[in-house]
Every structure is written in C-alpha cells, then in structure tokens.
Scaffold this motif. Structure first.
Motif, PDB file in Angstrom:
ATOM      1  N   LEU A 138       0.759  -1.114  -0.131  1.00  0.00           N
ATOM      2  CA  LEU A 138      -0.029   0.034   0.595  1.00  0.00           C
ATOM      3  C   LEU A 138       0.999   1.450   0.106  1.00  0.00           C
ATOM      4  N   ALA A 139       2.470   1.066   0.339  1.00  0.00           N
ATOM      5  CA  ALA A 139       3.012   2.267   0.201  1.00  0.00           C
ATOM      6  C   ALA A 139       2.900   3.129   0.972  1.00  0.00           C
ATOM      7  N   ILE A 140       2.899   2.031   2.178  1.00  0.00           N
ATOM      8  CA  ILE A 140       3.081   2.835   3.837  1.00  0.00           C
ATOM      9  C   ILE A 140       4.285   3.081   3.951  1.00  0.00           C
ATOM     10  N   GLU A 141       4.367   3.831   4.417  1.00  0.00           N
ATOM     11  CA  GLU A 141       5.934   4.120   5.399  1.00  0.00           C
ATOM     12  C   GLU A 141       6.006   4.587   6.210  1.00  0.00           C
ATOM     13  N   VAL A 142       7.132   2.902   6.743  1.00  0.00           N
ATOM     14  CA  VAL A 142       7.429   2.003   7.731  1.00  0.00           C
ATOM     15  C   VAL A 142       8.695   2.695   8.085  1.00  0.00           C
ATOM     16  N   PRO A 143       8.822   3.403   9.094  1.00  0.00           N
ATOM     17  CA  PRO A 143       7.814   3.693  10.225  1.00  0.00           C
ATOM     18  C   PRO A 143       7.394   4.858  10.287  1.00  0.00           C
ATOM     19  N   GLY A 144       7.971   5.708   8.974  1.00  0.00           N
ATOM     20  CA  GLY A 144       7.432   7.408   8.747  1.00  0.00           C
ATOM     21  C   GLY A 144       6.291   7.712   9.326  1.00  0.00           C
ATOM     22  N   ALA A 145       5.227   6.122   8.193  1.00  0.00           N
ATOM     23  CA  ALA A 145       4.068   6.647   8.501  1.00  0.00           C
ATOM     24  C   ALA A 145       2.802   5.545   9.097  1.00  0.00           C
ATOM     25  N   LEU A 146       3.722   4.534   9.449  1.00  0.00           N
ATOM     26  CA  LEU A 146       3.632   3.385  10.770  1.00  0.00           C
ATOM     27  C   LEU A 146       4.186   3.145  11.372  1.00  0.00           C
ATOM     28  N   ALA A 147       4.396   2.526  12.381  1.00  0.00           N
ATOM     29  CA  ALA A 147       4.955   1.388  13.315  1.00  0.00           C
ATOM     30  C   ALA A 147       4.483   0.386  12.947  1.00  0.00           C
ATOM     31  N   ILE A 148       5.383  -0.501  13.108  1.00  0.00           N
ATOM     32  CA  ILE A 148       5.254  -1.814  13.637  1.00  0.00           C
ATOM     33  C   ILE A 148       6.083  -3.314  14.600  1.00  0.00           C
ATOM     34  N   ALA A 149       5.962  -3.580  15.269  1.00  0.00           N
ATOM     35  CA  ALA A 149       6.406  -4.183  16.473  1.00  0.00           C
ATOM     36  C   ALA A 149       5.437  -5.867  16.377  1.00  0.00           C
ATOM     37  N   GLY A 150       6.763  -6.550  16.720  1.00  0.00           N
ATOM     38  CA  GLY A 150       6.476  -8.088  17.013  1.00  0.00           C
ATOM     39  C   GLY A 150       6.170  -9.046  18.315  1.00  0.00           C
ATOM     40  N   PHE A 151       6.546 -10.395  18.209  1.00  0.00           N
ATOM     41  CA  PHE A 151       7.359 -10.184  19.002  1.00  0.00           C
ATOM     42  C   PHE A 151       6.934 -12.244  19.416  1.00  0.00           C
ATOM     43  N   ASN A 152       8.446 -12.205  19.638  1.00  0.00           N
ATOM     44  CA  ASN A 152       9.124 -13.270  19.611  1.00  0.00           C
ATOM     45  C   ASN A 152      10.704 -13.015  19.373  1.00  0.00           C
ATOM     46  N   ASP A 153      11.253 -12.487  18.629  1.00  0.00           N
ATOM     47  CA  ASP A 153      11.921 -12.193  18.411  1.00  0.00           C
ATOM     48  C   ASP A 153      12.666 -13.196  17.265  1.00  0.00           C
ATOM     49  N   SER A 154      11.930 -13.622  16.533  1.00  0.00           N
ATOM     50  CA  SER A 154      12.758 -15.231  15.831  1.00  0.00           C
ATOM     51  C   SER A 154      13.135 -14.264  14.911  1.00  0.00           C
ATOM     52  N   ASP A 155      13.557 -15.664  13.821  1.00  0.00           N
ATOM     53  CA  ASP A 155      15.265 -15.274  13.054  1.00  0.00           C
ATOM     54  C   ASP A 155      14.223 -14.234  12.008  1.00  0.00           C
ATOM     55  N   LEU A 156      13.179 -14.140  11.733  1.00  0.00           N
ATOM     56  CA  LEU A 156      11.781 -13.381  10.467  1.00  0.00           C
ATOM     57  C   LEU A 156      12.018 -11.961  10.741  1.00  0.00           C
ATOM     58  N   ALA A 157      12.327 -11.850  12.377  1.00  0.00           N
ATOM     59  CA  ALA A 157      12.527 -10.549  12.626  1.00  0.00           C
ATOM     60  C   ALA A 157      13.416  -9.452  12.272  1.00  0.00           C
ATOM     61  N   SER A 158      14.630 -10.456  12.232  1.00  0.00           N
ATOM     62  CA  SER A 158      15.624  -9.420  11.585  1.00  0.00           C
ATOM     63  C   SER A 158      16.393  -9.767  10.046  1.00  0.00           C
ATOM     64  N   ALA A 159      15.111 -10.807   9.560  1.00  0.00           N
ATOM     65  CA  ALA A 159      15.163 -10.490   7.751  1.00  0.00           C
ATOM     66  C   ALA A 159      14.082  -9.776   7.497  1.00  0.00           C
ATOM     67  N   VAL A 160      13.341  -9.579   7.998  1.00  0.00           N
ATOM     68  CA  VAL A 160      12.327  -8.243   7.208  1.00  0.00           C
ATOM     69  C   VAL A 160      13.382  -6.414   6.591  1.00  0.00           C
ATOM     70  N   TRP A 161      12.343  -6.100   5.576  1.00  0.00           N
ATOM     71  CA  TRP A 161      13.135  -5.231   5.973  1.00  0.00           C
ATOM     72  C   TRP A 161      12.043  -4.197   5.754  1.00  0.00           C
ATOM     73  N   PRO A 162      12.034  -2.634   6.718  1.00  0.00           N
ATOM     74  CA  PRO A 162      13.043  -2.365   7.383  1.00  0.00           C
ATOM     75  C   PRO A 162      12.783  -3.914   9.407  1.00  0.00           C
ATOM     76  N   PRO A 163      14.064  -4.176  10.085  1.00  0.00           N
ATOM     77  CA  PRO A 163      13.502  -5.292  10.691  1.00  0.00           C
ATOM     78  C   PRO A 163      12.510  -4.685  12.119  1.00  0.00           C
ATOM     79  N   LEU A 164      12.156  -5.320  12.466  1.00  0.00           N
ATOM     80  CA  LEU A 164      11.077  -5.203  13.118  1.00  0.00           C
ATOM     81  C   LEU A 164      11.453  -4.873  14.895  1.00  0.00           C
ATOM     82  N   THR A 165      10.665  -4.175  15.914  1.00  0.00           N
ATOM     83  CA  THR A 165      10.934  -4.473  17.030  1.00  0.00           C
ATOM     84  C   THR A 165       9.857  -5.002  17.701  1.00  0.00           C
TER      85      THR A 165
END
Length: 335
Positions: free
Chosen positions: A265-292
């Motif tokens: 949807l071309a929503i800028e992360v984190p400028g227009a939207l902050a995203i956070a997860g839960f677990n700190d799995s390998d996936l969290a640091s593999a995506v862009w931007p890496p997940l808090t």
C-alpha cells in the motif's frame, strides 16, 4: 574404524564402579558431586557414548521424550525443538518432535498411541495442546510426566515454563505509547492459545495506564501465521477509515504479514506506520525494516522444559523466564 570405549573403561578411569557410572549416566540420585564430576570428566576424555539399546534393556526407561506442537510459526517450533534437543543431548536422551491437531476428536487416542509405540518417558506440551483437559487426564492416568511450555489453564496439575506474556505485551504497548503513538492497532493470536488472551490483556492494560480509550475496531484476530498477519494488515490498513499510526502484532510472523501489506500500500514504515512483533524470531531481523519486537527466549524455553522434565528434583515446578524489548528500525516517533 576405532574401537568404541566401554563403560568399564570409564569406571576404571574415574576410579569408581561401573554401576556408579551407570547411575551418573542415568542422572540418578545418591551420587556425590565429586564422583559425578569424575565420571563426567572420564566420559568426556574417552568420548564415551552409551548404547541406547543397552540402557533401555537395563531398566524400564526408553530414554526418549516427546515434544508435541500445534503452531503455524516454523521459527517458534524450530527454536523450541533446538533448545529441548540441546538438553536431551546433554543428558543422554533422544527427542521425538511430533505435530498434532489439538482440535482433533482423536487427539487423546493419537497421543496415547504414540506413547505406546515409542514408550516415551515423558512429554513436553505446547499451547494450545496444554488446554486439553481430556489429554491431561489421560496422561495423568498413565502416570506420564509432562511439562507445559507457555501459560496454561492446568498449571496446578503439572510443571511449566513460560514468560510473563501479559507484562511483555504491556511493555511493548507502553514503548509505542512512549514514542508518541496513540492509535495503536493490535493483531491478536488465536483464541485457543492462552498467550493470545494474555497479550491482548497486556495491550489493554498499557492503554489503561496511559488513559487511552480501548477501541475494538483497532483489534483484529490472527492465528500467529504470516498469512494471518497479511489478512489482519489488510483489515487495519486497507479500509476507508482512519488508519492506526502503529500496529503491534502478537507474533513476528503476523508482524511480517502486516509489514508486507504496508509495503504493498506504499505506507512508509516507520514514518507513517510503526510495526512491532513478538518473539524475536529469525524472521524479525530478516525483513525490511527489521522488526522491533518482544524477545521471548524460545530456545531457552525448550531447554528449560526438557531440563524440568528430566531433572525435576533440581528445579521448581514453575519457571518464568525474562523477556526484553528489542528496538529496531520498524518503529519510531510518529510524523
């Protein structure tokens, strides 16, 4: 091919009887710390590996335990297995990991059949399998030792290891609030998982503490999977109403799904939207931007569960491991 060392050679090097070596290998009581240390050193020096078949024939144990899971997040399952396997290897046990359908009418029959076929010495249960009262009853009836991973509704009937899911979700939501976010969406886990309820309650507790109104429209159900996160992200971001300025998904897989929708949807992360997860799995640091994300020590949970199952007299029945907030580039102050 080099000759395999024997238990008698271990006993000679350690200066103890071979029965004492056997007691140490089987993690039995009534062995002094000094004797145990000498035997373990001799085992290491000789690179001794006990025969599983001989150990089984010598007693009533199979020296195998099982880990049952019903979770769509492969990262979570992998690290649980790895942690449990580490401890099993240290103690001379084998780990049998088995996926099951926790909602299947034949759950109890299938698990009991597995025990009959493999003669498991105990089971590690993961949510939502831990919620099956019928299974717990059946295992109690068979005198099968169990340890549950994660919060469960039957904690008074067995041993368990977990993190404080409610406090962890409260801490992450408070972190987003401290950054300046006020419309915080939440992607919940599946209703059958007790952690899902606790994490939702933690999210709500942080809103209450900050005197922010709870808006049910900002909460979407998920299933701890990437696909569930995509569906939740589409629901929160694709409508015509006011979008949230932050989304806290209660698993990294779902957070990655939300992130994928934001990119589409071309929503800028984190400028227009902050995203956070839960677990700190390998996936969290593999995506862009890496997940808090909330760091849940998944591998340590598996290790501790196996330890609790195999050395119950050396540990309390309930273990709560620490969590942490890991900040990465997917969150920041709102524009």
């Amino acid at each position: 091919m080099s000759r395999r060392p024997t238990i008698k050679e271990v006993s000679k090097l350690a200066g103890v009887s071979f029965k004492t070596v056997s007691r140490v290998l089987n993690n039995e009581k009534n062995v002094s710390d000094e004797t145990r240390r000498r035997v373990e050193q001799a085992v290491a020096d000789l690179n001794f590996r006990p025969s599983m078949a001989a150990r089984t024939l010598a007693g009533r144990k199979s020296f195998q335990i099982g880990l049952l899971y019903d979770n769509p997040d492969p990262y979570y399952v992998y690290h649980l297995q790895a942690g449990a396997q580490d401890r099993c290897t240290q103690l001379g046990y084998r780990l049998l990991s088995q996926p099951v359908d926790s909602a299947a009418p034949a759950l109890v029959a299938n698990v009991l059949a597995l025990i009959d076929e493999t003669h498991l010495d105990g089971l590690i249960l993961t949510p939502p399998i831990t919620q099956s009262a019928d299974l717990i009853d059946a295992l109690d009836g068979r005198s099968i030792e169990t340890v549950g991973i994660g919060p469960d509704l039957h904690a008074d009937r067995g041993r368990s290891v977990a993190i404080d899911d409610l406090r962890a979700a409260q801490d992450m939501t408070a972190h987003l609030i401290a950054l300046g976010h006020r419309r915080i969406g939440f992607v919940a886990g599946p209703p059958g998982h007790p952690s899902a309820t606790l994490r939702l309650n933690g999210y709500r507790a942080a809103l209450d503490a900050a005197r922010l109104a709870f808006d049910p429209a900002l909460v979407v159900a998920g299933d701890y999977s990437l696909q569930g996160g995509r569906a939740a992200g589409a629901a929160l971001l694709g409508g015509g109403g006011a979008r949230p300025d932050a989304i806290f998904a209660s698993s990294d897989a779902m957070a990655a799904g939300v992130l994928a929708v934001a990119h589409e949807l071309a929503i800028e992360v984190p400028g227009a939207l902050a995203i956070a997860g839960f677990n700190d799995s390998d996936l969290a640091s593999a995506v862009w931007p890496p997940l808090t994300t909330v760091r849940q020590p998944i591998r340590d949970l598996g290790h501790a569960a196996a330890d609790l199952l195999l050395t119950p007299d050396q540990r309390p029945d309930r273990l709560i491991l620490p969590h942490a907030i890991v900040t990465r580039a997917s969150t920041g102050e709102p524009r």
